[in-house]
Write a protein that holds these residues in place. Structure first.
Motif, PDB file in Angstrom:
ATOM      1  N   TYR A 272       0.646  -1.331  -0.016  1.00 32.03           N
ATOM      2  CA  TYR A 272      -0.229  -0.028   0.037  1.00 32.03           C
ATOM      3  C   TYR A 272       0.899   1.272   0.066  1.00 32.03           C
ATOM      4  N   LYS A 273       2.028   1.045   0.610  1.00 35.05           N
ATOM      5  CA  LYS A 273       2.926   2.414   0.529  1.00 35.05           C
ATOM      6  C   LYS A 273       3.271   2.584  -0.908  1.00 35.05           C
ATOM      7  N   LYS A 274       3.589   1.665  -1.423  1.00 28.71           N
ATOM      8  CA  LYS A 274       4.238   1.722  -2.975  1.00 28.71           C
ATOM      9  C   LYS A 274       2.798   2.270  -3.878  1.00 28.71           C
ATOM     10  N   TRP A 275       1.681   1.455  -3.589  1.00 22.16           N
ATOM     11  CA  TRP A 275       0.321   1.982  -4.226  1.00 22.16           C
ATOM     12  C   TRP A 275       0.136   3.371  -4.014  1.00 22.16           C
ATOM     13  N   ASN A 276       0.401   4.095  -3.257  1.00 20.60           N
ATOM     14  CA  ASN A 276       0.233   5.274  -2.800  1.00 20.60           C
ATOM     15  C   ASN A 276       0.985   6.138  -3.537  1.00 20.60           C
ATOM     16  N   GLU A 277       2.465   5.730  -3.611  1.00 22.49           N
ATOM     17  CA  GLU A 277       3.482   6.448  -4.218  1.00 22.49           C
ATOM     18  C   GLU A 277       3.226   6.483  -5.684  1.00 22.49           C
ATOM     19  N   ILE A 278       2.529   5.641  -6.242  1.00 21.91           N
ATOM     20  CA  ILE A 278       2.561   5.449  -7.768  1.00 21.91           C
ATOM     21  C   ILE A 278       1.293   5.993  -8.290  1.00 21.91           C
ATOM     22  N   PHE A 279       0.233   5.497  -7.556  1.00 22.12           N
ATOM     23  CA  PHE A 279      -1.212   6.022  -8.024  1.00 22.12           C
ATOM     24  C   PHE A 279      -1.620   7.286  -7.302  1.00 22.12           C
ATOM     25  N   ASN A 280      -1.107   7.755  -6.304  1.00 20.27           N
ATOM     26  CA  ASN A 280      -1.362   8.749  -5.607  1.00 20.27           C
ATOM     27  C   ASN A 280      -2.818   8.769  -5.034  1.00 20.27           C
ATOM     28  N   GLU A 281      -3.348   7.693  -4.553  1.00 21.67           N
ATOM     29  CA  GLU A 281      -4.310   7.193  -3.872  1.00 21.67           C
ATOM     30  C   GLU A 281      -4.328   6.597  -2.374  1.00 21.67           C
ATOM     31  N   ASP A 282      -5.105   7.272  -1.473  1.00 27.26           N
ATOM     32  CA  ASP A 282      -4.939   7.298  -0.340  1.00 27.26           C
ATOM     33  C   ASP A 282      -5.676   5.867  -0.143  1.00 27.26           C
ATOM     34  N   THR A 283      -5.201   4.688   0.458  1.00 28.26           N
ATOM     35  CA  THR A 283      -5.754   3.552   0.836  1.00 28.26           C
ATOM     36  C   THR A 283      -6.513   3.614   2.221  1.00 28.26           C
ATOM     37  N   GLY A 284      -6.401   4.535   2.977  1.00 26.13           N
ATOM     38  CA  GLY A 284      -7.167   4.767   4.235  1.00 26.13           C
ATOM     39  C   GLY A 284      -6.705   3.747   5.120  1.00 26.13           C
ATOM     40  N   THR A 285      -7.728   3.181   5.684  1.00 28.60           N
ATOM     41  CA  THR A 285      -7.591   2.026   6.721  1.00 28.60           C
ATOM     42  C   THR A 285      -7.540   0.453   6.047  1.00 28.60           C
ATOM     43  N   LYS A 286      -7.408   0.563   4.988  1.00 27.31           N
ATOM     44  CA  LYS A 286      -7.638  -0.772   4.037  1.00 27.31           C
ATOM     45  C   LYS A 286      -6.300  -1.672   4.523  1.00 27.31           C
ATOM     46  N   GLU A 287      -6.594  -3.023   4.962  1.00 26.55           N
ATOM     47  CA  GLU A 287      -5.497  -3.891   4.943  1.00 26.55           C
ATOM     48  C   GLU A 287      -5.322  -5.046   4.306  1.00 26.55           C
ATOM     49  N   ILE A 288      -4.126  -5.546   4.051  1.00 27.68           N
ATOM     50  CA  ILE A 288      -3.875  -7.136   3.403  1.00 27.68           C
ATOM     51  C   ILE A 288      -3.938  -8.117   4.444  1.00 27.68           C
ATOM     52  N   GLN A 289      -5.106  -8.849   4.609  1.00 28.39           N
ATOM     53  CA  GLN A 289      -4.824  -9.987   5.535  1.00 28.39           C
ATOM     54  C   GLN A 289      -4.517 -11.184   4.876  1.00 28.39           C
ATOM     55  N   ILE A 290      -3.849 -11.963   5.384  1.00 24.83           N
ATOM     56  CA  ILE A 290      -3.482 -13.339   4.942  1.00 24.83           C
ATOM     57  C   ILE A 290      -3.997 -14.377   5.802  1.00 24.83           C
ATOM     58  N   THR A 291      -4.813 -14.989   5.198  1.00 22.20           N
ATOM     59  CA  THR A 291      -5.463 -16.190   6.353  1.00 22.20           C
ATOM     60  C   THR A 291      -4.831 -17.517   6.000  1.00 22.20           C
ATOM     61  N   TRP A 292      -5.178 -18.441   6.962  1.00 21.75           N
ATOM     62  CA  TRP A 292      -4.560 -19.651   6.854  1.00 21.75           C
ATOM     63  C   TRP A 292      -5.505 -20.674   7.494  1.00 21.75           C
ATOM     64  N   ASP A 293      -5.294 -22.031   7.017  1.00 22.79           N
ATOM     65  CA  ASP A 293      -5.990 -23.160   7.576  1.00 22.79           C
ATOM     66  C   ASP A 293      -5.371 -24.239   6.993  1.00 22.79           C
ATOM     67  N   VAL A 294      -5.887 -25.275   7.697  1.00 23.81           N
ATOM     68  CA  VAL A 294      -5.416 -26.830   7.466  1.00 23.81           C
ATOM     69  C   VAL A 294      -6.399 -27.680   6.771  1.00 23.81           C
ATOM     70  N   GLU A 295      -6.035 -28.343   6.094  1.00 20.36           N
ATOM     71  CA  GLU A 295      -6.946 -29.373   5.196  1.00 20.36           C
ATOM     72  C   GLU A 295      -6.333 -30.740   5.160  1.00 20.36           C
ATOM     73  N   LYS A 296      -7.364 -31.634   5.327  1.00 26.47           N
ATOM     74  CA  LYS A 296      -6.987 -33.096   5.233  1.00 26.47           C
ATOM     75  C   LYS A 296      -5.975 -33.544   4.011  1.00 26.47           C
ATOM     76  N   GLY A 297      -5.184 -34.189   4.358  1.00 26.44           N
ATOM     77  CA  GLY A 297      -3.988 -34.718   3.451  1.00 26.44           C
ATOM     78  C   GLY A 297      -4.571 -35.690   2.319  1.00 26.44           C
ATOM     79  N   LEU A 298      -3.876 -35.760   1.330  1.00 30.70           N
ATOM     80  CA  LEU A 298      -4.483 -36.573   0.429  1.00 30.70           C
ATOM     81  C   LEU A 298      -4.473 -38.034   0.542  1.00 30.70           C
ATOM     82  N   MET A 299      -5.105 -39.039   0.087  1.00 29.06           N
ATOM     83  CA  MET A 299      -5.124 -40.370   0.397  1.00 29.06           C
ATOM     84  C   MET A 299      -3.728 -40.741  -0.294  1.00 29.06           C
TER      85      MET A 299
END
Length: 630
Positions: A272-299
């Motif tokens: 978002y810092k680079k986004w603001n520098e390039i596009f001159n757009e204030d991203t405000g309070t927006k965030e990038i959230q990385i989510t995670w979870d587990v999943e049953k393994g393959l047979m």
């Protein structure tokens, strides 16, 4: 080290092609322009094959078995009997301190290098040898005269084969890495598996990108040690029904949460810092959230052909945009947002991995499926990405993706033999032997055909662009040629901000007739600026007589600013002296020298120190142009 150019031979449809870089470091963005099927992708793949970045090499698949190499690189019509080299030759220049660093690398292997014998610039060829269609091996050759000694030897000598191999490895580790991003990697995945469940190339690419994010945070976190090993530790080796509740209650779950949260903050801050520098757009309070979870393994497949329940399970991540209480997966956002987000992820985090090693970014048809406004936004970001020591090369068939100030380092890509057919179905059915991909530097492309009405027209012709009905509302000022255009564009960038008068360079004072006729025919306002020399005054009189132009439609530079005969006369002796120092030339600067200096500074966003007197005159000429354009 830095690349100065590439010569490519017998790579797929390329018989012989050459790409040269600017001898200065100011020009850092290079455009490959051509229609679909013209050979742009082949050219990028050839360049990438010389010094491929490890992660994008996974995606592109340049490293393969001998059989696959033959299928991928050898000219297809010669696959059964080709004898010769599939070759990429790079011209390379040592940066300050590189020779000494190379000597230290070899000293660690017990080899002392004669640094004094190394030239500043050299060629390095990497090639695959074939005989009668059979792959023989990979080889290299260099123009460097390499002399070494070892042990207690007192005199330098030619290296042994083993020493040559050690030298080659040390050299390649210092060359700029080449990172290639085909269009399909911008299709952001819903799930990115961090465990070994998914051997898909795109998944492997994004998994490596996530490691770059962890590295950027500089906490020593790795995917294997701090994430996957915690999911797949011995105490969790059990069926899914037992694993899931036990893992969810464990401290490992909290530890992974902490690593992922740190990665989320890192991405938000950097992208978002680079986004603001390039596009001159204030991203405000927006965030990038990385989510995670587990999943049953393959047979698990057993030796007797039956399957068993897995005892080892998988972990995956996903990227979301968080805005207050709302959360949206990246892959559900608009195509433009997904593309720009991926682009910034790739360039920002990949460049930091080898912070002391230059990168050459290769982009194949970037943003080709986005609308014109988004393509033009992307163009604005390229100069920010290709900051020293990095370089960018991108291909396009869209005229919206061609930046006029970079035309001096643009190449027209075309198939010399098939170019005569304008039917898509015919070009698809051409015999492989008919393919001959060529790369022609734009300035050479313009010079070899004097039928063009402006310096920009060959780009529009090559891309088969025709004006729409909406274009009749637009106009601009026609100037004599490249020098006028690039100097005035530079001055506009420095003293007018982002609002520019549209400028169109002709190919000389006597070449404007066709362009004036086109503008008259399209109903566009005609505005012509000529030099105030003998030729300019004569051409002004001619155009006024032929096209009935008024004094409000055609002027000379003196009409705009007293005492200014040519665009170069804007500069005083002090300015020219400063420019001469920058070029390092002992002789007086030519008009071409001045043009190149302004064009490359315009291209890179750099600045030329001008005297106070010249700055005042520059602002005066720009104001006069605005008044003339009204």
């Amino acid at each position: 080290m830095k690349f100065r150019g590439f010569n490519i031979s017998n790579f797929k449809g390329i018989r012989e092609a050459e790409i040269r870089f600017s001898p200065t470091d100011d020009a850092r963005v290079y455009t490959l322009v051509g229609l679909n099927e013209s050979g742009k992708t082949t050219l990028l793949e050839a360049i990438h094959s010389f010094s491929p970045d490890g992660d994008t090499e996974i995606v592109v698949g340049n490293v393969a078995t001998a059989q696959q190499q033959r299928q991928q690189r050898v000219p297809r019509h010669r696959i059964s009997d080709f004898t010769g080299r599939v070759s990429v030759v790079a011209t390379i220049k040592f940066d300050e301190g590189d020779k000494e660093a190379l000597g230290r690398k070899l000293a660690d292997q017990g080899i002392r290098l004669d640094i004094g014998s190394l030239t500043d610039e050299f060629t390095y060829e990497r090639y695959q040898q074939y005989k009668n269609g059979d792959y023989v091996g990979n080889y290299y050759e260099t123009s460097l005269s390499v002399r070494v000694k070892s042990g207690k030897q007192r005199k330098f000598r030619n290296p042994t084969p083993d020493e040559s191999g050690t030298f080659a490895l040390a050299m390649r580790s210092m060359m700029p890495a080449i990172a290639y991003f085909p269009t399909f990697v911008f299709d952001f995945p819903e799930k990115i598996y961090l465990s070994n469940r998914n051997d898909d190339k795109t998944n492997a690419f994004y998994r490596s990108l996530f490691q770059d994010i962890l590295d950027y945070a500089d906490r020593g976190h790795t995917i294997e040690e701090h994430i996957t090993n915690r999911v797949q530790k011995d105490s969790f080796q059990m069926d899914w029904s037992g694993f899931f509740p036990k893992f969810k209650r464990s401290t490992e779950h909290e530890q992974i949460d902490h690593v992922i949260d740190l990665a989320s903050r890192t991405v938000t801050q950097v992208v978002y810092k680079k986004w603001n520098e390039i596009f001159n757009e204030d991203t405000g309070t927006k965030e990038i959230q990385i989510t995670w979870d587990v999943e049953k393994g393959l047979m698990q497949e057993l030796e007797d052909g039956t399957e068993a329940e897995p005892s080892e399970h998988d972990i995956f991540i996903g990227f979301r945009v968080k805005d207050g209480t709302d959360r949206f997966p990246i892959n559900t956002r608009s195509l433009g947002f997904r593309w720009f987000f991926s682009f910034l992820l790739f360039t920002q985090f990949r460049a930091v991995r080898d912070s002391n090693r230059p990168l050459v970014f290769l982009f194949d048809e970037p943003a080709s499926n986005l609308h014109a406004a988004a393509q033009q936004k992307l163009i604005e970001s390229f100069a920010e990405i290709a900051r020293p020591p990095h370089v960018m090369i991108y291909s396009t068939h869209s005229h919206y993706m061609v930046e006029p100030k970079w035309l001096e380092q643009a190449y027209i890509i075309h198939n010399d033999i098939s170019a005569s057919t304008d039917r898509v179905i015919d070009s698809a059915l051409l015999d492989d032997a008919s393919v001959d991909v060529k790369a022609t530097q734009y300035r050479r492309y313009v010079e070899r055909d004097d039928s063009h009405v402006s310096y920009f027209q060959p780009i529009l012709d090559r891309l088969e662009v025709v004006p729409s009905k909406f274009d009749i509302e637009k106009g601009g000022i026609i100037v004599e040629g490249k020098s006028d255009y690039y100097i005035l564009r530079y001055l506009q960038d420095q003293y007018e901000g982002k609002e520019h008068i549209p400028l169109f360079p002709a190919l000389g004072a006597g070449t404007m007739g066709a362009m004036i006729g086109l503008m008259k025919g399209w109903g566009l306002p005609v505005r012509i600026v000529l030099d105030s020399d003998k030729t300019g005054l004569a051409e002004k009189a001619k155009y006024q007589e032929q096209f009935f132009l008024s004094d409000s439609e055609i002027v000379t530079l003196t009409d705009l600013l007293s005492g200014m005969k040519t665009i170069e006369s804007l500069l005083n002796d002090t300015d020219k002296s400063e420019l001469q120092k920058l070029t390092g030339k002992a002789t007086k600067l030519s008009k071409k020298d001045i043009l190149i200096m302004f064009q490359e500074k315009l291209s890179s966003g750099g600045k030329i120190k001008l005297s106070g007197e010249t700055v005042v005159r520059a602002k005066s000429i720009l104001k006069a142009l605005w008044d003339f354009a009204k």
